[in-house]
Scaffold this motif. Structure first.
Motif, short mmCIF file in Angstrom:
data_model
loop_
_atom_site.label_atom_id
_atom_site.label_comp_id
_atom_site.label_asym_id
_atom_site.label_seq_id
_atom_site.Cartn_x
_atom_site.Cartn_y
_atom_site.Cartn_z
N ARG A 204 78.19 75.13 38.01
CA ARG A 204 78.63 73.85 37.68
C ARG A 204 77.60 73.21 36.76
N ARG B 288 86.35 76.81 53.23
CA ARG B 288 85.80 75.66 52.41
C ARG B 288 85.37 74.72 53.57
N TYR C 170 85.85 77.01 35.29
CA TYR C 170 87.46 77.31 34.93
C TYR C 170 87.50 78.25 33.52
N GLY D 226 93.14 70.51 37.67
CA GLY D 226 92.01 71.41 36.99
C GLY D 226 90.87 70.40 36.86
N ASN E 110 89.14 69.06 40.12
CA ASN E 110 88.24 70.12 40.73
C ASN E 110 87.28 70.34 39.81
N TYR E 111 87.28 70.69 38.66
CA TYR E 111 85.98 70.87 38.04
C TYR E 111 85.00 69.90 37.96
N PRO F 264 91.78 72.19 45.40
CA PRO F 264 91.33 72.17 46.82
C PRO F 264 90.01 71.65 47.20
N ASP F 265 89.12 71.84 46.34
CA ASP F 265 87.71 71.38 46.43
C ASP F 265 87.61 69.99 46.21
N ARG G 39 84.52 67.25 40.15
CA ARG G 39 84.40 66.46 41.35
C ARG G 39 82.85 65.95 41.49
#
Lengths: 415, 376
Positions: free
Chosen positions: A88, A59, A94, B100, B103-104, B133-134, B106
């Protein structure tokens, strides 16, 4: 963006950890990487069609910028038409499965065709209309939630736009996802054939081969990624065109990797910059490259002697951490009313960045980290993978892979 | 930590926060801050809002609303907003859900000019980082610490009141040791720089002395204070000299060297009396601290009447200060009143001792900060 920055205020703006390089910014900020797998990747692409690659790295090590560089390298060659996109854009990362990824490839291709105003063939129009029926079927099954059915506009363009709207709903609405997935699971072969027809049509119109770069799959939840790459690797490799999938580093270190890699042409690993050799001696080339990354953004005169070396030394070879440390150091300088970043400012910044690692340490982790510090090796266990995941351990390569504790963490370990 | 009267470290964190926000201008910026009491967040919100001349929105993440990016959605992109998002939930599934979302979602931060400040406790942060983490990878300015009593001003350390919190209790020694290492690294860098800032080095030594003292390393603490005093005397900085002497007094007291403790503290009082005459607003609080400590030093030497006088003077000053700024000075007043009770008691004046102690208890029951002063 004015670069390199000549004052601290501008420097703060140029040092944004959120930014990866766009095609335009590459010309200003890109620093060539000695260990980059790009050249090898381009050569591999020439060897055969339909190749599928995994692309991985830590990362913040600059994967997105490097993939942007790949696109830029291929642009003037007239061989490839690159479709680079983030999952995305179309998917809930997710909640995704392999069918979603195939759909995302389709959505991205349609978006490209729409953006280029390509006049697609009747065969493709028929396919897109057919896929829109997936949507219409959903409209009928859940009318109250979504209102009326899709109104097909005249001409291919109308259908593409409608299809993209369906893509947005696919991302946003769990119920739409479920319905489309159900349809797709019965008609996956149709979807793959449709994608092939669409890509061939685009290749005919652009005169170039399609190459997909699928970003952000490395940012999915590890369990999601594991299911995707381990259980459905074969499906991911079915589309005809060459594809580069970003791949989570943690999965690269897992027991499943040996099986996963058999389905793909190769895994390209973007290593961190080396600031030190395994034996501890400074690595001049790696340090110089990192210095350049900084100096493309901020003028050297804004750093007191020794500051850049200090920041480079503490970033652990990870460009994003270098950017973060440098922004923090500029901030400390501004707070201390300095006109340039002094060594003390840089030390304060390092201390501030170290605090988060400090919070994550416990006795067990400290013991593991001390072992890595000495041996420069890790074991293939969840504990080590977790430390790699949070960048407490970083991986380097010169000839062989080796590991070390991140310099920000090293200072916390004591003897 | 009393944010209405911030310590120098807290003020610095505030200043860092303000400059980071101002300098990033029209770009989106993600900031992480630690808090302990919710009052800390509100305190920063109030002061930062005043400094920036801008309203700061505050959203609390709870079961009904766990998406930290939701407050940004739909905001006008042409006008930059500052949003504090505070996680106050438990550390179970709720934290995972929140992480969640973060991160999703961001990428949203790339498209907006807003400032998002994420407030978490130090126990929640590592779990959050592991799950998001992202999102975390995009933060700027390091970790802003409005939680840790490590940042309290040295001057608030009273060398007298046994049983009073010095601000480090409950903190893991390993963390204090690391902080000590950080300070040592800062001093090393300063000393190696072309223009070392001696004043800054001296203040860092004083912080190190405080840390070492709380780790029980009293001899080491003494050495740091001595180094700070040397540097302060070289610079002829009276305020810093008094600060170093006060610290030295505490160190000697901890080592059982009563005469030396007394001498150092008496010198600190003398200097601070002069400073307070010319600038009472700035130096009366410091004078009260040293007088309070002097009371302890007299008491240790068996001079009970002198001990009472010094403590009474400390109480008198702190009473006035507390009248004008109760949030800042009531806790200090309570400490001095508690000491006053001990002084009266030592002199056998039990009814006076009781009165003073009752007043100390009343002062501690500061209704504005029940979390801080009414521990359950």
């Amino acid at each position: 963006m004015s670069a390199p920055a000549m004052n601290l205020r501008q420097a703060m703006k140029n040092l944004d950890p959120k930014e990866s390089l766009s095609l335009k910014e590459l010309k200003i900020f890109y620093v060539p990487r000695e260990d980059s797998p790009l050249k090898r990747l381009i050569l591999d692409l020439e060897e055969a069609d339909e190749q599928k690659f995994l692309f991985t790295g830590h990362r913040g090590t600059g994967k997105s910028s490097e993939l942007a560089k790949l696109e830029a390298e291929l642009l003037p060659e007239n061989t490839y038409q690159v479709i680079r996109f983030s999952v995305r854009d179309f998917l809930d990362i997710y909640d995704l499965d392999y069918k979603d990824v195939i759909l995302a490839l389709f959505f991205a291709t349609v978006r490209f065709a729409e953006g280029q105003k390509l006049k697609l063939s009747r065969a493709v129009e028929a396919i897109v209309k057919d896929l829109l029926n997936f949507g219409q079927e959903i409209e009928r099954t859940d009318e109250r939630e979504y209102g009326g059915g899709v109104e097909a506009e005249g001409g291919t363009e109308g259908f593409l736009a409608q299809f993209l709207k369906l893509g947005l709903r696919f991302k946003a609405e769990a119920s739409t996802r479920t319905s489309i997935r159900t349809t797709v699971s019965h008609r996956l072969r149709d979807l793959l054939t449709g994608l092939e027809t669409l890509s061939k049509d685009i290749e005919r119109l652009t005169g170039r081969k399609l190459l997909y770069i699928v970003e952000d799959l490395d940012k999915t939840d590890l369990h999601v990624a594991e299911t995707l790459f381990f259980k459905h690797a074969q499906s991911l490799t079915e589309p005809r065109s060459p594809i580069i999938y970003t791949f989570p580093i943690a999965l690269f270190h897992s027991n499943h990797y040996q099986q996963i890699k058999q389905f793909f042409t190769d895994t390209k690993f973007l290593p961190n910059f080396k600031t030190k050799a395994k034996a501890g001696k400074d690595d001049a080339k790696g340090c110089e490259a990192l210095r350049n990354i900084l100096l493309k953004r901020v003028h050297e005169s804004l750093f007191e002697d020794g500051v850049i070396d200090l920041l480079v030394n503490y970033c652990g070879g990870i460009p994003r951490i270098l950017i973060q440390l440098a922004r923090s150091a500029c901030l400390e300088a501004r707070v201390n009313d300095h006109e340039l970043v002094t060594l003390a400012d840089a030390q304060e910044a390092i201390a501030a960045e170290r605090r988060d690692y400090q919070l994550m340490l416990n006795q067990e982790r400290e013991s593991l980290l001390k072992l890595v510090r000495e041996s420069k090796e890790i074991e293939n266990t969840d504990n080590y993978r977790e430390l790699l995941h949070n960048l407490s351990i970083v991986q380097y390569r010169n000839g062989q892979y080796w590991y070390d504790v991140h310099p920000l963490v090293k200072d916390l370990l004591g003897d | 930590m009393t944010l209405s009267s911030p310590s120098s470290e807290t003020s610095k964190e505030l200043r860092r926060l303000r400059i980071l926000i101002e300098d990033t201008e029209d770009k989106g910026v993600l900031i992480f801050a630690l808090y302990n009491l919710f009052a800390d967040v509100e305190g920063v919100q109030k002061q930062l809002s005043q400094q920036l001349g801008q309203t700061i929105a505050l959203d609390i993440l709870e079961k009904e609303q766990l998406d930290p990016l939701k407050p940004i959605l739909g905001l006008d992109k042409d006008k930059r907003k500052i949003i504090f998002v505070v996680y106050r939930g438990d550390l179970g599934e709720e934290l995972n859900t929140m992480a969640g979302y973060a991160n999703y979602g961001r990428e949203l931060l790339k498209d907006v000019p807003h400032v998002l400040v994420m407030w978490l406790s130090s126990s929640a942060l590592p779990l959050f980082i592991a799950k998001a983490p992202d999102f975390w990878a995009w933060h700027s300015g390091g970790l802003f610490d409005f939680e840790s009593p490590l940042d309290t001003n040295l001057e608030t350390r009273e060398g007298v009141t046994r049983g009073e919190s010095f601000g480090y209790e409950g903190y893991e020694p390993s963390k204090l040791l690391r902080q000590l290492d950080n300070y040592a690294a800062i001093i090393k860098a300063q000393e190696e720089s072309s223009k070392p800032d001696d004043n800054y080095i001296a203040r860092t030594y004083l912080n190190m002395s405080k840390l070492a003292g709380n780790l029980g390393k009293h001899q080491e603490a003494l050495q740091y204070s001595q180094k700070a005093l040397e540097l302060a005397e070289e610079q002829q900085d009276e305020a810093l000299i008094a600060q170093a002497l006060n610290s030295l007094g505490v160190n000697y007291s901890d080592l059982g060297k009563r005469q030396e403790a007394f001498k150092a503290t008496e010198r600190a009082v003398d200097i601070r009396e002069k400073l307070a005459q010319s600038n009472p607003d700035a130096f009366l609080p410091d004078l009260a601290t040293s007088l309070n400590n002097l009371g302890k030093m007299y008491s240790d030497l068996g001079q009970r009447s002198e001990a009472l006088k010094a403590t009474e003077r400390s109480v008198a000053i702190r009473e006035k200060l507390a009248q004008s700024n109760p949030d800042a000075f009531l806790p200090d007043l309570a400490m001095s009143l508690n000491n006053l009770g001990i002084r009266y008691s030592n002199l056998g004046q039990r009814s006076e001792a009781l009165k003073a102690t009752e007043r100390a208890v009343a002062s501690k029951s500061c209704p504005k900060q029940p979390d801080a002063f009414c521990p359950i």
